[in-house]
Design an enzyme around this catalytic site. Structure first.
Site, PDB file in Angstrom:
ATOM      1  N   GLU A   1      -3.591   7.617  -4.247  1.00  0.00           N
ATOM      2  CA  GLU A   1      -3.891   7.041  -5.559  1.00  0.00           C
ATOM      3  C   GLU A   1      -5.137   7.720  -6.091  1.00  0.00           C
ATOM      4  OE1 GLU A   1      -4.065   2.778  -5.382  1.00  0.00           O
ATOM      5  OE2 GLU A   1      -2.025   2.635  -4.664  1.00  0.00           O
TER       6      GLU A   1
ATOM      7  N   ARG B   1       0.865  -1.174   0.000  1.00  0.00           N
ATOM      8  CA  ARG B   1       0.000   0.000   0.000  1.00  0.00           C
ATOM      9  C   ARG B   1       0.907   1.231   0.000  1.00  0.00           C
ATOM     10  NH1 ARG B   1      -3.473  -2.814  -1.539  1.00  0.00           N
ATOM     11  NH2 ARG B   1      -5.523  -3.226  -0.634  1.00  0.00           N
TER      12      ARG B   1
ATOM     13  N   HIS C   1      -1.297   0.545  -9.708  1.00  0.00           N
ATOM     14  CA  HIS C   1      -1.898  -0.459  -8.812  1.00  0.00           C
ATOM     15  C   HIS C   1      -2.511  -1.618  -9.618  1.00  0.00           C
ATOM     16  CE1 HIS C   1      -3.767  -0.913  -4.525  1.00  0.00           C
ATOM     17  NE2 HIS C   1      -3.515  -2.099  -5.064  1.00  0.00           N
TER      18      HIS C   1
HETATM   19  C1  GLV Z   1      -5.007  -5.021  -4.029  1.00  0.00           C
HETATM   20  O1  GLV Z   1      -4.254  -4.148  -3.749  1.00  0.00           O
HETATM   21  C2  GLV Z   1      -5.501  -5.941  -3.062  1.00  0.00           C
HETATM   22  O2  GLV Z   1      -5.356  -5.661  -1.854  1.00  0.00           O
HETATM   23  O3  GLV Z   1      -6.054  -6.969  -3.451  1.00  0.00           O
END
Ligand code: GLV
Length: 333
Positions: A276, A247, A295
Site C-alpha cells: 500500500e 491486510r 484501505h
Molecule cells: C485498519 O486496517 C485497522 O486495522 O484498523
C-alpha cells in the site's frame, strides 16, 4: 526536541499523524503532545528522531515499530498505541522484551468495516464500477436484457475466513441478504453465536470449494501471509468472488490477477493491497472485474473519532501504569 522530560512535568507523547480531534483533546488534557501535523507519515529518520525520550507513542499502521524504533525511543517509553485494530506493523516480541504494553482499537470499527466488506461484495457481484463507467462514458443507449449481468446475491453461500468481531458482523449482514453462511476460523464460535448468525464452521478447503463469495477477516501473521495463494484460488468455485478487507499480504496478488484474468473468479473486491498504496499501473487495476479501494473500511467520521479516542485512552492508561483498556496480547519472553 531533546530526550529529557519537559519542564512541565507532563509525560510526553508523540502522535505520528494528524488524527481526529476527539483523540488529541483527550491526550492534551494529560500530556504534552508532539503531533506530526501532516497527512503523510513521518519518514523513518524523522520518526526515529521524534520518538527519542517520549513516554508514549500513538502510531498508525504505516509506522513500523520494531527494535530500532524502541531503542530510539529509549527507556522512557511506557506505551505503544496503534490507531487500528490490526497491529502487524508492530513487533510485539520487541515490545514484550521491554515490558511495553501495546494497544489497538477493536470494537469501534466493527460495523463500519463489515459494511464496507458488504459494499464490496455487492459492488463486485453487481458490477457497479463497470456500470457506473458505462453511464459516464455515454454508452447507455437502451434498457437491455443482457446488459451488465452480474451475480445474484440472495440465496448464495458466503464463506467467511476469520470469525472474529468483523467476520461475525459480515455474517449478520449476509443473513439479511438471504445468504447461507459458512465460516473457517482457528476456533469454533460459541453455539449461540452460530445459531444467531446461522453460520456453520467448515475446514478451509470445504469453504473455498463451496462458497460463491469468500470474504477474508484474519489478522496478518506469518501463518496467514498468502493464505489465499494460487492453490487456494484454484480451490475456489469457478465464477466465485473474493473480498479482502483484512491486510493485503493475506492474498497473493499475482495469483489473484491470474485467477481474474482467466475468468476462474468472477471478480474481486479489495480494500487492502500489497504493497500500500497500490500504484495505478498495477496489473489488477487493468482488470474490469477487480475493484480496489484505498484501505477505507473504517473511514467514517464517527468510527475514526471513536478509534482516536480509544487509541488516546490506551496511551493515557499506559502512562499511568494501568492495564490498557484494549491491550494486544504480547508473546511470552
Ligand atoms: C485498519 O486496517 C485497522 O486495522 O484498523
Amino acid at each position: 526536541m531533546g530526550g529529557s522530560p519537559m519542564s512541565s512535568g507532563q509525560p510526553r507523547v508523540f502522535v505520528t499523524r494528524r488524527i481526529p480531534d476527539a483523540g488529541l483533546a483527550l491526550l492534551r488534557d494529560a500530556a504534552s503532545v508532539d503531533l506530526f501535523d501532516s497527512g503523510m507519515p513521518p519518514d523513518r529518520d524523522e520518526l526515529l528522531a521524534r520518538v527519542a525520550g517520549v513516554d508514549g507513542l500513538l502510531c498508525l499502521l504505516t509506522d513500523r515499530v520494531d527494535d530500532e524504533l524502541l531503542d530510539a525511543a529509549g527507556p522512557s517509553l511506557r506505551v505503544v498505541s496503534n490507531l487500528a485494530v490490526g497491529y502487524d506493523n508492530i513487533d510485539l516480541a520487541a515490545c514484550a522484551r521491554r515490558g511495553i504494553p501495546v494497544g489497538n482499537t477493536p470494537g469501534v470499527l466493527t460495523e463500519a468495516t463489515a459494511d464496507l466488506a458488504f459494499a464490496l461484495l455487492l459492488a463486485v457481484a453487481r458490477r457497479l464500477p463497470e456500470s457506473e463507467r458505462f453511464v459516464r462514458e455515454d454508452r447507455w443507449v437502451t434498457w437491455d436484457p443482457l446488459l451488465l449481468l452480474g451475480r445474484e446475491v440472495s440465496g448464495q453461500t458466503l464463506g467467511i475466513i476469520g470469525f472474529g468481531r468483523i467476520g461475525r458482523e459480515v455474517a449478520r449482514r449476509a443473513r439479511g441478504f438471504g445468504m447461507r453462511v459458512l465460516y473457517h476460523s482457528r476456533s469454533r464460535a460459541p453455539e449461540p453465536v452460530e445459531t444467531e448468525l446461522g453460520a456453520t464452521m467448515v475446514d478451509l478447503d470445504t469453504l473455498l470449494g463451496t462458497c460463491d463469495v469468500v470474504s477474508v477477516h484474519v489478522n496478518l501473521t506469518p501463518e496467514t501471509r498468502h493464505l489465499i495463494d494460487a492453490r487456494a484460488l484454484a480451490t475456489m468455485r469457478p465464477g466465485s468472488i473474493l473480498i479482502n478487507t483484512s491486510r493485503g499480504p493475506v492474498v497473493d496478488q499475482a495469483a489473484l490477477a491470474d485467477a481474474l484474468r482467466s475468468g476462474h473468479l468472477f471478480g474481486a473486491g479489495l480494500d487492502v493491497t500489497d504493497p500500500e498504496p497500490m500504484r495505478a499501473d498495477d496489473p489488477l487495476l487493468a482488470l474490469p472485474n477487480c475493484l480496489v479501494l484505498p484501505h477505507v473500511a473504517s473511514a467514517t467520521d464517527t468510527t475514526r473519532a471513536r478509534m482516536a479516542e480509544k487509541a488516546a485512552r490506551n496511551v493515557l492508561a499506559g502512562l499511568r501504569g494501568e492495564p490498557l483498556p484494549d491491550a494486544v496480547p504480547l508473546p511470552a519472553v
